[in-house]
Design an enzyme around this catalytic site. Structure first.
Site, PDB file in Angstrom:
ATOM      1  CB  ILE A 145      16.381   0.186 -80.833  1.00  0.00           C
ATOM      2  CG1 ILE A 145      14.965  -0.383 -81.030  1.00  0.00           C
ATOM      3  CG2 ILE A 145      16.412   1.120 -79.633  1.00  0.00           C
ATOM      4  CD1 ILE A 145      14.493  -1.326 -79.927  1.00  0.00           C
ATOM      5  NE  ARG A 221      14.385  -9.629 -73.790  1.00  0.00           N
ATOM      6  CZ  ARG A 221      13.575  -8.742 -74.374  1.00  0.00           C
ATOM      7  NH1 ARG A 221      13.734  -7.463 -74.119  1.00  0.00           N
ATOM      8  NH2 ARG A 221      12.614  -9.136 -75.181  1.00  0.00           N
ATOM      9  CD  GLU A 250      12.789  -7.615 -67.152  1.00  0.00           C
ATOM     10  OE1 GLU A 250      11.645  -7.766 -67.592  1.00  0.00           O
ATOM     11  OE2 GLU A 250      13.695  -7.039 -67.767  1.00  0.00           O
ATOM     12  CG  HIS A 267      10.694  -5.161 -69.989  1.00  0.00           C
ATOM     13  ND1 HIS A 267      11.353  -6.362 -70.058  1.00  0.00           N
ATOM     14  CD2 HIS A 267      10.543  -4.752 -71.273  1.00  0.00           C
ATOM     15  CE1 HIS A 267      11.577  -6.676 -71.325  1.00  0.00           C
ATOM     16  NE2 HIS A 267      11.090  -5.701 -72.077  1.00  0.00           N
ATOM     17  CB  ALA A 269      12.062   0.781 -73.096  1.00  0.00           C
TER      18      ALA A 269
HETATM   19  N1  LIG Z   1      12.895  -2.677 -73.024  1.00  0.00           N
HETATM   20  C1  LIG Z   1      11.986  -2.900 -73.946  1.00  0.00           C
HETATM   21  O1  LIG Z   1      10.805  -2.653 -73.744  1.00  0.00           O
HETATM   22  C2  LIG Z   1      12.419  -3.437 -75.284  1.00  0.00           C
HETATM   23  C3  LIG Z   1      11.565  -3.239 -76.377  1.00  0.00           C
HETATM   24  C4  LIG Z   1      11.983  -3.673 -77.627  1.00  0.00           C
HETATM   25  C5  LIG Z   1      13.193  -4.329 -77.789  1.00  0.00           C
HETATM   26  N2  LIG Z   1      13.973  -4.524 -76.694  1.00  0.00           N
HETATM   27  C6  LIG Z   1      15.283  -5.196 -76.858  1.00  0.00           C
HETATM   28  O2  LIG Z   1      16.082  -4.390 -77.702  1.00  0.00           O
HETATM   29  C7  LIG Z   1      16.883  -5.233 -78.529  1.00  0.00           C
HETATM   30  C8  LIG Z   1      17.321  -4.489 -79.774  1.00  0.00           C
HETATM   31  O3  LIG Z   1      16.191  -4.225 -80.588  1.00  0.00           O
HETATM   32  P1  LIG Z   1      16.371  -3.775 -82.108  1.00  0.00           P
HETATM   33  O4  LIG Z   1      14.999  -3.539 -82.635  1.00  0.00           O
HETATM   34  O5  LIG Z   1      17.368  -2.700 -82.242  1.00  0.00           O
HETATM   35  O6  LIG Z   1      16.947  -5.122 -82.736  1.00  0.00           O
HETATM   36  P2  LIG Z   1      17.723  -5.299 -84.126  1.00  0.00           P
HETATM   37  O7  LIG Z   1      17.703  -6.752 -84.400  1.00  0.00           O
HETATM   38  O8  LIG Z   1      17.206  -4.338 -85.145  1.00  0.00           O
HETATM   39  O9  LIG Z   1      19.207  -4.851 -83.753  1.00  0.00           O
HETATM   40  C9  LIG Z   1      20.045  -5.589 -82.920  1.00  0.00           C
HETATM   41  C10 LIG Z   1      21.457  -5.378 -83.407  1.00  0.00           C
HETATM   42  O10 LIG Z   1      22.343  -6.034 -82.503  1.00  0.00           O
HETATM   43  C11 LIG Z   1      23.429  -6.482 -83.275  1.00  0.00           C
HETATM   44  N3  LIG Z   1      24.208  -7.487 -82.547  1.00  0.00           N
HETATM   45  C12 LIG Z   1      23.996  -8.823 -82.431  1.00  0.00           C
HETATM   46  N4  LIG Z   1      24.963  -9.377 -81.704  1.00  0.00           N
HETATM   47  C13 LIG Z   1      25.817  -8.388 -81.357  1.00  0.00           C
HETATM   48  C14 LIG Z   1      27.009  -8.340 -80.594  1.00  0.00           C
HETATM   49  N5  LIG Z   1      27.554  -9.436 -80.063  1.00  0.00           N
HETATM   50  N6  LIG Z   1      27.606  -7.129 -80.416  1.00  0.00           N
HETATM   51  C15 LIG Z   1      27.079  -6.016 -80.940  1.00  0.00           C
HETATM   52  N7  LIG Z   1      25.952  -6.012 -81.697  1.00  0.00           N
HETATM   53  C16 LIG Z   1      25.332  -7.173 -81.876  1.00  0.00           C
HETATM   54  C17 LIG Z   1      22.799  -7.017 -84.550  1.00  0.00           C
HETATM   55  O11 LIG Z   1      23.746  -7.089 -85.598  1.00  0.00           O
HETATM   56  C18 LIG Z   1      21.725  -5.972 -84.808  1.00  0.00           C
HETATM   57  O12 LIG Z   1      22.173  -4.966 -85.687  1.00  0.00           O
HETATM   58  C19 LIG Z   1      15.956  -6.417 -78.778  1.00  0.00           C
HETATM   59  O13 LIG Z   1      16.703  -7.587 -79.061  1.00  0.00           O
HETATM   60  C20 LIG Z   1      15.171  -6.552 -77.511  1.00  0.00           C
HETATM   61  O14 LIG Z   1      15.758  -7.518 -76.672  1.00  0.00           O
HETATM   62  C21 LIG Z   1      13.612  -4.104 -75.450  1.00  0.00           C
END
Ligand SMILES: NC(=O)c1ccc[n+]([C@@H]2O[C@H](COP(=O)([O-])OP(=O)(O)OC[C@H]3O[C@@H](n4cnc5c(N)ncnc54)[C@H](O)[C@@H]3O)[C@@H](O)[C@H]2O)c1
Length: 308
Positions: A145, A221, A250, A267, A269
């Site tokens: 994302i 989150r 939430e 929530h 997105a």
């Molecule tokens: N609001 C919503 O409806 C919704 C929907 C989907 C996902 N999400 C959240 O979005 C998050 C990200 O999704 P994604 O698909 O990009 O996940 P992803 O696993 O593709 O990417 C997450 C990235 O975070 C990095 N990361 C881990 N620890 C870190 C740190 N300490 N500092 C910086 N970067 C760090 C990882 O290396 C990875 O590249 C998910 O974990 C989920 O919690 C929310």
């Protein structure tokens, strides 16, 4: 064969019911039957070690979503239970939502909309707004994302910094340590999982380091941000505001709701009709695969296959 859906946010469960029936499984939403479940489908319900201990015969915990922070994966692994997620269903939606929040904050959309609806035709409530071109966007977490957000934000003329200790940062973003990203960004958007390592990654200290007037955007989150510290940083006038799709608690009330320069969505997105349909289908197929003795497409704890 029984599949229990602990909780969900969908209109109905007909997709899951149909797919599970093909694997000979019956679907129920009766949480009282957890002990006899062969499979769990879980949205936001906390599935901690104590819940996992009560599972008598469960072989798979299928999370409806990307993050698995509400599931004690280590406890599931110890019990030999496969944990699955759906890592690839809503990249478009979440990246669009993050940018929608950013643009709404940057253009004063919510405040102006409120005033016009109240009968006032005046742009003053949004002052001061600034041109986006040339300003800096900080992307924390450069996964699926975060990368989408950076690509889309480039069209607005942002200079883009990204921080991710685990993956290489690529153009249009430029890699920066977290401290520098925080100090230089006008907007900071979070795209990383919630874990013990990332809980509170944006705390009082980090907020204090941010540029005066900067805006925090969180579609990942709630637990990533210290909400009391965020409230204080906005109330004091240090930060320009926040736009949040996720909260620590939430559905409960939050003092952030009282601040005019905070934008909140529930929530939402991940949601589009298309993403939701894909999520329900893929989460069900993960469970079906395990019930049929196959390895599912998305396994969060592959080590479970290593332990006989
Ligand atoms: N609001 C919503 O409806 C919704 C929907 C989907 C996902 N999400 C959240 O979005 C998050 C990200 O999704 P994604 O698909 O990009 O996940 P992803 O696993 O593709 O990417 C997450 C990235 O975070 C990095 N990361 C881990 N620890 C870190 C740190 N300490 N500092 C910086 N970067 C760090 C990882 O290396 C990875 O590249 C998910 O974990 C989920 O919690 C929310």
């Amino acid at each position: 064969v029984l599949a229990v859906v602990t909780d969900h946010v969908f209109g109905d469960l007909e997709t899951e019911r149909g797919l599970l029936a093909e694997a000979g499984a019956t679907l129920t939403e009766d949480r009282a039957r957890l002990a006899e479940a062969d499979a769990l489908l879980v949205c936001y319900a906390p599935i901690g070690a104590e819940v996992i201990e009560t599972l008598g015969r469960c072989r798979v915990i299928s999370r409806y979503g990307i993050g698995v922070d509400n599931v004690d994966v280590a406890a599931a692994t110890r019990r030999g239970i496969v944990v699955t997620n759906v890592p690839d269903y809503c990249m478009d939606e979440v990246s669009d939502h993050a940018l929608a929040l950013l643009l709404a904050a940057a253009r004063g959309i919510c405040r102006l909309n409120e005033r016009v609806r109240a009968g006032e035709w005046d742009l003053a409530p949004a002052r001061p707004l600034h041109r986006l071109r040339g300003r800096t966007l900080g992307v924390v977490g450069f996964g699926r994302i975060g990368r989408e957000v950076a690509g889309k934000a480039a069209a607005f003329g942002f200079r883009i910094l990204a921080y991710d200790p685990y993956v290489p940062v690529s153009p249009p973003a430029e890699a920066a340590p977290l401290d520098r990203l925080l100090a230089e960004s006008d907007f900071v958007t979070l795209h990383l999982p919630l874990s013990d390592a990332t809980r509170g990654i944006v705390g009082a200290e980090q907020l204090a380091r941010m540029k005066p007037g900067a805006v925090v955007i969180n579609t990942s989150r709630g637990g990533l941000v210290d909400e009391r510290a965020l409230h204080a940083a906005i109330s004091s006038g240090h930060l320009g505001g926040a736009a949040l799709d996720v909260l620590e608690r939430e559905g409960a009330d939050t003092p952030l709701r009282q601040l005019p320069n905070v934008i909140l969505t529930p929530h939402a997105a991940f949601y589009s009709e298309e993403a939701q349909a894909e999520l329900q289908r893929k989460a069900a197929l993960n469970a079906v695969a395990v019930l049929q003795g196959r390895r599912p497409p998305y396994v969060v704890n592959p080590e479970v296959y290593g332990q006989a």
